[in-house]
Design a protein around this motif. Sequence first.
Motif, PDB file in Angstrom:
ATOM      1  N   UNK A  16      10.584  10.903   1.338  1.00  0.00           N
ATOM      2  CA  UNK A  16      10.078  12.278   0.622  1.00  0.00           C
ATOM      3  C   UNK A  16       8.976  11.846  -0.207  1.00  0.00           C
ATOM      4  N   UNK A  17       9.146  10.781  -1.067  1.00  0.00           N
ATOM      5  CA  UNK A  17       8.161  10.299  -1.729  1.00  0.00           C
ATOM      6  C   UNK A  17       6.787   9.893  -0.926  1.00  0.00           C
ATOM      7  N   UNK A  18       6.968   9.177   0.001  1.00  0.00           N
ATOM      8  CA  UNK A  18       5.797   8.645   0.800  1.00  0.00           C
ATOM      9  C   UNK A  18       5.121   9.616   1.451  1.00  0.00           C
ATOM     10  N   UNK A  19       5.842  10.682   1.860  1.00  0.00           N
ATOM     11  CA  UNK A  19       5.210  12.021   2.493  1.00  0.00           C
ATOM     12  C   UNK A  19       4.605  12.775   1.501  1.00  0.00           C
ATOM     13  N   UNK A  20       5.081  12.994   0.227  1.00  0.00           N
ATOM     14  CA  UNK A  20       4.131  13.548  -0.523  1.00  0.00           C
ATOM     15  C   UNK A  20       2.907  12.992  -0.952  1.00  0.00           C
ATOM     16  N   UNK A  21       3.179  11.508  -1.141  1.00  0.00           N
ATOM     17  CA  UNK A  21       2.130  10.804  -1.548  1.00  0.00           C
ATOM     18  C   UNK A  21       1.027  10.859  -0.398  1.00  0.00           C
ATOM     19  N   UNK A  22       1.304  10.864   0.863  1.00  0.00           N
ATOM     20  CA  UNK A  22       0.456  10.959   2.048  1.00  0.00           C
ATOM     21  C   UNK A  22      -0.495  12.143   1.831  1.00  0.00           C
ATOM     22  N   UNK A  66       8.184  16.458 -10.364  1.00  0.00           N
ATOM     23  CA  UNK A  66       9.375  15.982  -9.467  1.00  0.00           C
ATOM     24  C   UNK A  66       9.167  14.647  -9.227  1.00  0.00           C
ATOM     25  N   UNK A  67       8.003  14.312  -8.716  1.00  0.00           N
ATOM     26  CA  UNK A  67       7.606  12.966  -8.461  1.00  0.00           C
ATOM     27  C   UNK A  67       7.749  12.237  -9.470  1.00  0.00           C
ATOM     28  N   UNK A  68       7.278  12.501 -10.661  1.00  0.00           N
ATOM     29  CA  UNK A  68       7.223  11.837 -11.886  1.00  0.00           C
ATOM     30  C   UNK A  68       8.998  11.462 -12.348  1.00  0.00           C
ATOM     31  N   UNK A  69       9.921  12.240 -11.982  1.00  0.00           N
ATOM     32  CA  UNK A  69      11.014  12.075 -12.249  1.00  0.00           C
ATOM     33  C   UNK A  69      11.631  10.790 -11.492  1.00  0.00           C
ATOM     34  N   UNK A  70      11.067  10.696 -10.295  1.00  0.00           N
ATOM     35  CA  UNK A  70      11.574   9.462  -9.383  1.00  0.00           C
ATOM     36  C   UNK A  70      11.030   8.257 -10.037  1.00  0.00           C
ATOM     37  N   UNK A  71      10.213   8.256 -11.165  1.00  0.00           N
ATOM     38  CA  UNK A  71       9.702   6.979 -11.629  1.00  0.00           C
ATOM     39  C   UNK A  71      10.914   6.507 -12.498  1.00  0.00           C
ATOM     40  N   UNK A  90       5.226   6.008  -7.896  1.00  0.00           N
ATOM     41  CA  UNK A  90       4.045   5.541  -8.587  1.00  0.00           C
ATOM     42  C   UNK A  90       2.875   5.619  -7.493  1.00  0.00           C
ATOM     43  N   UNK A  91       3.006   5.105  -6.490  1.00  0.00           N
ATOM     44  CA  UNK A  91       2.006   5.289  -5.494  1.00  0.00           C
ATOM     45  C   UNK A  91       1.623   6.712  -5.202  1.00  0.00           C
ATOM     46  N   UNK A  92       2.528   7.646  -4.993  1.00  0.00           N
ATOM     47  CA  UNK A  92       2.342   8.906  -4.904  1.00  0.00           C
ATOM     48  C   UNK A  92       1.470   9.589  -5.611  1.00  0.00           C
ATOM     49  N   UNK A  93       1.953   9.313  -6.945  1.00  0.00           N
ATOM     50  CA  UNK A  93       1.389  10.160  -8.165  1.00  0.00           C
ATOM     51  C   UNK A  93      -0.157   9.473  -8.353  1.00  0.00           C
ATOM     52  N   UNK A  94      -0.373   8.207  -7.951  1.00  0.00           N
ATOM     53  CA  UNK A  94      -1.885   7.656  -7.961  1.00  0.00           C
ATOM     54  C   UNK A  94      -2.549   8.623  -7.070  1.00  0.00           C
ATOM     55  N   UNK A  95      -2.003   8.721  -6.008  1.00  0.00           N
ATOM     56  CA  UNK A  95      -2.730   9.591  -4.715  1.00  0.00           C
ATOM     57  C   UNK A  95      -2.888  11.171  -5.176  1.00  0.00           C
ATOM     58  N   UNK A  96      -2.067  11.605  -6.003  1.00  0.00           N
ATOM     59  CA  UNK A  96      -2.146  12.904  -6.210  1.00  0.00           C
ATOM     60  C   UNK A  96      -3.468  13.055  -7.125  1.00  0.00           C
ATOM     61  N   UNK A  97      -3.838  12.240  -7.954  1.00  0.00           N
ATOM     62  CA  UNK A  97      -4.981  12.059  -8.812  1.00  0.00           C
ATOM     63  C   UNK A  97      -5.014  12.592 -10.309  1.00  0.00           C
ATOM     64  N   UNK A  98      -5.952  12.788 -10.784  1.00  0.00           N
ATOM     65  CA  UNK A  98      -5.815  13.339 -12.218  1.00  0.00           C
ATOM     66  C   UNK A  98      -5.066  14.380 -12.515  1.00  0.00           C
ATOM     67  N   UNK A  99      -4.829  15.427 -11.684  1.00  0.00           N
ATOM     68  CA  UNK A  99      -3.909  16.565 -11.749  1.00  0.00           C
ATOM     69  C   UNK A  99      -2.347  16.218 -12.169  1.00  0.00           C
TER      70      UNK A  99
END
Length: 174
Positions: free
Chosen positions: A111-117, A128-133, A145-154
């Motif tokens: 799920x993390x990887x898909x959201x990052x994609x 919710x992704x940040x909670x996975x940290x 962490x990678x997914x959040x980076x791909x989400x960008x500044x928002x």
Amino acid sequence: GGADDAAFPGSDIFEGTLVEGSLSTPSVTARQLQSQAEIRRAAAAREAAEREARADADTRGFAERLADGDTVVRMAALRDLRQLDASIVVEYASNLSSCLVDTHAPVRLAACRLLGQLGQAAVTESEQLAKCLSDSSPQIRLAAQKALERLGPAALPAVAACLECDDPGARQAA
């Protein structure tokens, strides 16, 4: 006819027919070749429409499959989503976000990887992704962490919230 006919016995493409080497093979005229091409194009279009219809039918059950009690079913849904275009997957972002708290680590990781994609299209799930940290699995922490980076500044507000949490691993990842 001509000298070239000796090199290719049984073929006479200059007379409008093509005979394939033996007398038992029927000749094919240019008109027949054109109609064969039209038939192949129609068949290809029909197959593409059938594939699209199957994909539409398959996507209707994703929300239910992602919430299924069976881990195998959830993993299969995640695998199937990975094969689809992001424009379809984004419709299931909130369902994917629910998978981030799954009891099985492979489901959370997928799920993390898909959201990052999905990149910025999944920014609504950044909290919710940040909670996975702070997940117990280092793989999931890294994927989040990678997914959040791909989400960008928002995604920064969700990441900033992790800087104030009690988990030192989450603070470090943020």
